[in-house]
Design an enzyme around this catalytic site. Structure first.
Site, PDB file in Angstrom:
ATOM      1  NE  ARG A 110       3.279  -6.122   5.145  1.00  0.00           N
ATOM      2  CZ  ARG A 110       3.022  -5.141   4.312  1.00  0.00           C
ATOM      3  NH1 ARG A 110       3.420  -5.225   3.066  1.00  0.00           N
ATOM      4  NH2 ARG A 110       2.353  -4.089   4.698  1.00  0.00           N
ATOM      5  CB  CYS A 114      15.170 -12.279  15.206  1.00  0.00           C
ATOM      6  SG  CYS A 114      16.670 -11.753  16.051  1.00  0.00           S
ATOM      7  CD  GLU A 149       6.764   0.191   4.604  1.00  0.00           C
ATOM      8  OE1 GLU A 149       6.016  -0.438   5.377  1.00  0.00           O
ATOM      9  OE2 GLU A 149       6.416   1.223   4.010  1.00  0.00           O
ATOM     10  CB  CYS A 154      13.825  -8.924  17.752  1.00  0.00           C
ATOM     11  SG  CYS A 154      13.877 -10.626  18.330  1.00  0.00           S
ATOM     12  CB  CYS A 156      14.841 -13.322  20.548  1.00  0.00           C
ATOM     13  SG  CYS A 156      16.289 -13.080  19.499  1.00  0.00           S
ATOM     14  CB  CYS A 159      17.970  -9.374  20.327  1.00  0.00           C
ATOM     15  SG  CYS A 159      17.440  -9.472  18.598  1.00  0.00           S
ATOM     16  CD  GLU A 304       5.518   0.640  -0.690  1.00  0.00           C
ATOM     17  OE1 GLU A 304       4.493   0.839  -0.001  1.00  0.00           O
ATOM     18  OE2 GLU A 304       6.312  -0.280  -0.458  1.00  0.00           O
ATOM     19  CD1 TRP A 312      -2.370   0.742   4.791  1.00  0.00           C
ATOM     20  CD2 TRP A 312      -2.306   2.466   6.218  1.00  0.00           C
ATOM     21  NE1 TRP A 312      -1.525   1.693   4.264  1.00  0.00           N
ATOM     22  CE2 TRP A 312      -1.467   2.756   5.114  1.00  0.00           C
ATOM     23  CE3 TRP A 312      -2.423   3.410   7.242  1.00  0.00           C
ATOM     24  CZ2 TRP A 312      -0.753   3.948   5.008  1.00  0.00           C
ATOM     25  CZ3 TRP A 312      -1.711   4.595   7.139  1.00  0.00           C
ATOM     26  CH2 TRP A 312      -0.890   4.852   6.033  1.00  0.00           C
ATOM     27  CD  GLU A 352      -1.299  -3.918   2.105  1.00  0.00           C
ATOM     28  OE1 GLU A 352      -0.703  -4.337   1.093  1.00  0.00           O
ATOM     29  OE2 GLU A 352      -0.758  -3.219   2.977  1.00  0.00           O
ATOM     30  CG  HIS A 355      -3.652  -0.100  -0.487  1.00  0.00           C
ATOM     31  ND1 HIS A 355      -3.097   0.602  -1.524  1.00  0.00           N
ATOM     32  CD2 HIS A 355      -3.039   0.365   0.641  1.00  0.00           C
ATOM     33  CE1 HIS A 355      -2.193   1.453  -1.053  1.00  0.00           C
ATOM     34  NE2 HIS A 355      -2.138   1.332   0.258  1.00  0.00           N
TER      35      HIS A 355
HETATM   36  C1  GLA Z   1       3.628  -0.325   2.984  1.00  0.00           C
HETATM   37  C2  GLA Z   1       4.201  -1.577   2.338  1.00  0.00           C
HETATM   38  C3  GLA Z   1       3.421  -2.059   1.163  1.00  0.00           C
HETATM   39  C4  GLA Z   1       1.941  -1.927   1.386  1.00  0.00           C
HETATM   40  C5  GLA Z   1       1.635  -0.487   1.683  1.00  0.00           C
HETATM   41  C6  GLA Z   1       0.151  -0.228   1.827  1.00  0.00           C
HETATM   42  O1  GLA Z   1       4.225   0.822   2.602  1.00  0.00           O
HETATM   43  O2  GLA Z   1       5.550  -1.439   1.986  1.00  0.00           O
HETATM   44  O3  GLA Z   1       3.762  -3.407   0.939  1.00  0.00           O
HETATM   45  O4  GLA Z   1       1.554  -2.728   2.439  1.00  0.00           O
HETATM   46  O5  GLA Z   1       2.256  -0.122   2.881  1.00  0.00           O
HETATM   47  O6  GLA Z   1      -0.138   1.107   2.061  1.00  0.00           O
HETATM   48 ZN    ZN Z   2      16.033 -11.226  18.169  1.00  0.00          ZN
END
Ligand code: GLA
Ligand code: ZN
Length: 674
Positions: A110, A114, A149, A154, A156, A159, A304, A312, A352, A355
């Site tokens: 995820r 680019c 986030e 990138c 490429c 870019c 969040e 993690w 996760e 988590h």
């Molecule tokens: C990030 C992401 C979430 C999740 C959390 C886990 O902040 O935005 O999707 O992966 O981390 O801590």
């Molecule tokens: Zn690129």
């Protein structure tokens, strides 16, 4: 501020594409029990919503949205564009990024596209439009959450081509670019914009050229803003009254967040708060204040945080009893109008799966996490909208600058006299000195309004952007106090050293000349020997770098204790106009900063909201209706706060309080002034 918010939003990320109908129904019951009034979804559901190009399936989401409506839960609708479907990467490989090593990456991760890909932008805008049109009249839609986030760099060919266009716009002519990049060094002159490459690791010259790296990072920020606005503009068109944001990762270094959030489409700052286990509360508060500072002190969203462990981290430490409540109120104490989690239900597989979540794999409410979160949810229902939009007035400010961060830490590693620089951490030491005394602080950009403050701290402000020296000088001249340090004022916005004596534009204001700087190894220390005791002490320790200073009108407050420059000035003050400018030619230790800050606050009559015992954090938020004081006891002992003759109601317990009140360890009070 979130438009039309009538309560503190409590809830978080929900990924219903992982659950069957019966589980979802059970979740509604549990959400109610926990006081959840907002869910964020469907952050990662592009693959489910558009299984084939142009073929959409919203039926499942419609059913869910109906359920939220029935249960009076508001929705923060995410465009699912952070995780493009496999068909998109396969059909249009141009959407996949090229990494710094020059490798074309494959599909799978995820936030792995680019940002400059036209195809990505086209498909992202298309699904955003579908969603906006479909849910524009949905009554519980209160927020848009664009992608998730941002922060993938990138390298490429797209870019690269866009970088050239960006540079042309910035510098106009190739001659100007050559001059600003000082390409005559090592014969790097370019004759045409087409010869400019991206600073990948395939290109040692560029990868080590600070000016190129710096511009690349600026370009990536601008490209990401465009990518965000590509979707946000569509959302605005169909739902002009819905607040738009994108959640900022805790790894804030990649994009200039002052610039990102200045986008006219970014209605509110939203960020993800993941303090490391056992983190110093001062460091957590510092990041909140930095986020609040992005939009000049407006309230923000804590989008969040984990209700329990973060998988993690190298060790998935459990949050201690009461910890999630403490960090939740801390966010609100510093300006957040929301308290949201990742995640509401724990995934059963994937990266996760362990988590923390409101609802764990156990699937019911009989867990410590659920109980602790439900308590917060219920308390927030009682607090209602008491502090929504509340500002936190401050007379002290700390300058923070992304370009400065980049040039010090990422773009120019091999240039600086000392490699051991962590700008975020070094600046946080100045913040902590104020935090420990409950002195409210605003984190401001170099473009901020300086006149609002009595004192501005500008630690390690290496880059003097055009006009900044004059702006700081005018601030002091008019009566302000400036505190700056080693490294200040050495380079311009292209990392070209000031021509002439250091520290360039600040030399006259500070009344000094810095002749040279000695780098100290990590374990090395020198000392600051005060000419007059500072809060009873005469010797403090210092590290990192020692400037050799010649006073040119400044008064010397301390000298170095060791080395061949022992006995020469390391700490000075210069009276300039109606104000004062302090220079600390090194990185002082925490006791020095504590003592110095305390003395300055005393001199300038800057106070904490109320006197409090050690370990108690106090902040104040004021909106049109209420003045609220947050009191958080981070300590392990009961501690007291002296409210004097003021009378408050604790919104959590409904108790009326005045005079000296005591607060249990790990406990929180939200006090409304009568
Ligand atoms: C990030 C992401 C979430 C999740 C959390 C886990 O902040 O935005 O999707 O992966 O981390 O801590
Ligand atoms: Zn690129």
């Amino acid at each position: 501020m979130i438009k039309n918010a009538d309560r503190i939003y409590y809830g978080g990320d929900y990924n219903p594409d992982q659950w069957d109908e019966a589980t979802i129904d059970e979740d509604m019951r549990l959400f109610k029990k926990a006081g959840v009034n907002l869910v964020t979804l469907p952050v990662f559901s592009w693959a489910k919503l558009e299984p084939e190009e142009g073929v959409y399936d919203f039926a499942w989401l419609d059913r869910l949205m109906d359920k939220f409506l029935e249960n009076d839960i508001k929705v923060c609708l995410a465009t699912p564009t952070t995780a493009q479907p496999a068909w998109l990467s396969r059909k249009y490989p141009e959407v996949l990024p090229v990494d710094k090593q020059g490798r074309k990456r494959t599909h799978g991760m995820r936030v792995f596209f680019c940002v400059n890909s036209e195809k990505y932008r086209e498909r992202a805008a298309a699904i955003a439009e579908k969603m906006a049109k479909r849910y524009r009249d949905y009554p519980n839609l209160v927020l848009w959450h664009v992608a998730n986030e941002y922060g993938t760099y990138c390298y490429c060919p797209t870019c690269e081509a866009k970088f050239r266009v960006w540079l042309k716009k910035r510098y106009g002519t190739i001659e100007n670019l050559n001059e600003r990049w000082h390409t005559c060094f090592w014969g790097r002159t370019v004759y045409d914009f087409e010869e400019i490459m991206l600073p990948t690791e395939l290109n040692d010259d560029y990868r080590f050229n600070p000016a190129v790296n710096l511009d690349y990072m600026r370009f990536m920020t601008d490209s990401t803003i465009e990518c965000f606005e590509n979707e946000a503009a569509v959302l605005r068109k169909y739902t002009p009254d819905v607040t738009i944001q994108t959640n900022i990762s805790g790894h804030i270094e990649k994009l200039d967040q002052f610039k990102m959030t200045a986008s006219p489409y970014m209605d509110i700052v939203a960020w993800d708060n993941y303090p490391a286990p056992g983190a110093d509360p001062a460091f957590v508060a510092y990041k909140h204040d930095l986020m609040r500072g992005l939009k000049g002190g407006e309230s923000f969203m804590m989008q969040e945080q984990s209700p329990n462990q973060q998988n993690w981290q190298p060790y998935s430490k459990l949050k201690r009893p009461g910890e999630v409540r403490m960090i939740s109120y801390q966010a609100m104490a510093h300006g957040s109008d929301t308290c949201l989690y990742f995640q509401l239900r724990q995934s059963i597989a994937g990266e996760e799966m362990y988590h923390g979540a409101l609802i764990s794999h156990a699937g019911h409410e009989h867990t410590r996490t659920f109980r602790e979160c439900a308590q917060i949810g219920q308390e927030l229902q009682r607090i209602g909208d008491a502090f929504i939009g509340g500002q936190t007035p401050a007379q002290s400010a700390i300058i923070f600058d992304w370009d400065n961060w980049w040039i010090l830490e990422f773009a120019s590693k091999r240039c600086l006299p000392n490699d051991d620089i962590n700008y975020l951490k070094k600046v946080s030491k100045f913040y902590k000195a104020l935090f420990d005394r409950n002195i409210p602080v605003d984190m401001i950009s170099v473009d901020g309004e300086f006149d609002r403050y009595k004192v501005i701290y500008a630690p390690f402000l290496y880059m003097m952007k055009p006009g900044l020296g004059e702006k700081l000088t005018a601030f002091v001249e008019a009566g302000g106090t400036l505190v700056t340090t080693t490294l200040a004022g050495l380079v311009d916005e292209n990392n070209r050293a000031v021509f002439g004596e250091y520290p360039g534009a600040l030399r006259e204001l500070l009344g000094i000349w810095v002749e040279e700087s000695d780098a100290l190894k990590k374990e090395e220390r020198n000392s600051i020997v005060m000419r007059q005791a500072l809060l009873g002490e005469t010797v403090y320790s210092c590290m990192y770098q020692c400037d050799i200073i010649h006073p040119r009108g400044a008064q010397v407050l301390a000298d170095y204790g060791q080395d061949f420059y022992a006995g020469t000035p390391c700490f000075t003050v210069n009276e300039y106009g109606k104000g004062k400018a302090y220079y600390i030619g090194t990185e002082p230790d925490a006791p020095f900063l504590g003592a110095f800050t305390e003395k300055l606050c005393e001199e300038l009559d800057i106070r904490a909201p109320y006197p409090a015992e050690k370990g108690v954090e106090l902040t104040r938020r004021i909106n049109g209706k209420n003045e609220i004081v947050f009191a958080l006891n981070h300590g392990r002992e009961e501690a007291s706060v002296d409210l004097g003759t003021d009378v408050f109601t604790d919104l959590i317990t409904d108790r009326q309080l005045t005079g000296s009140v005591s607060i249990a360890p790990n406990d929180v009070m939200v006090l409304k002034k009568r």
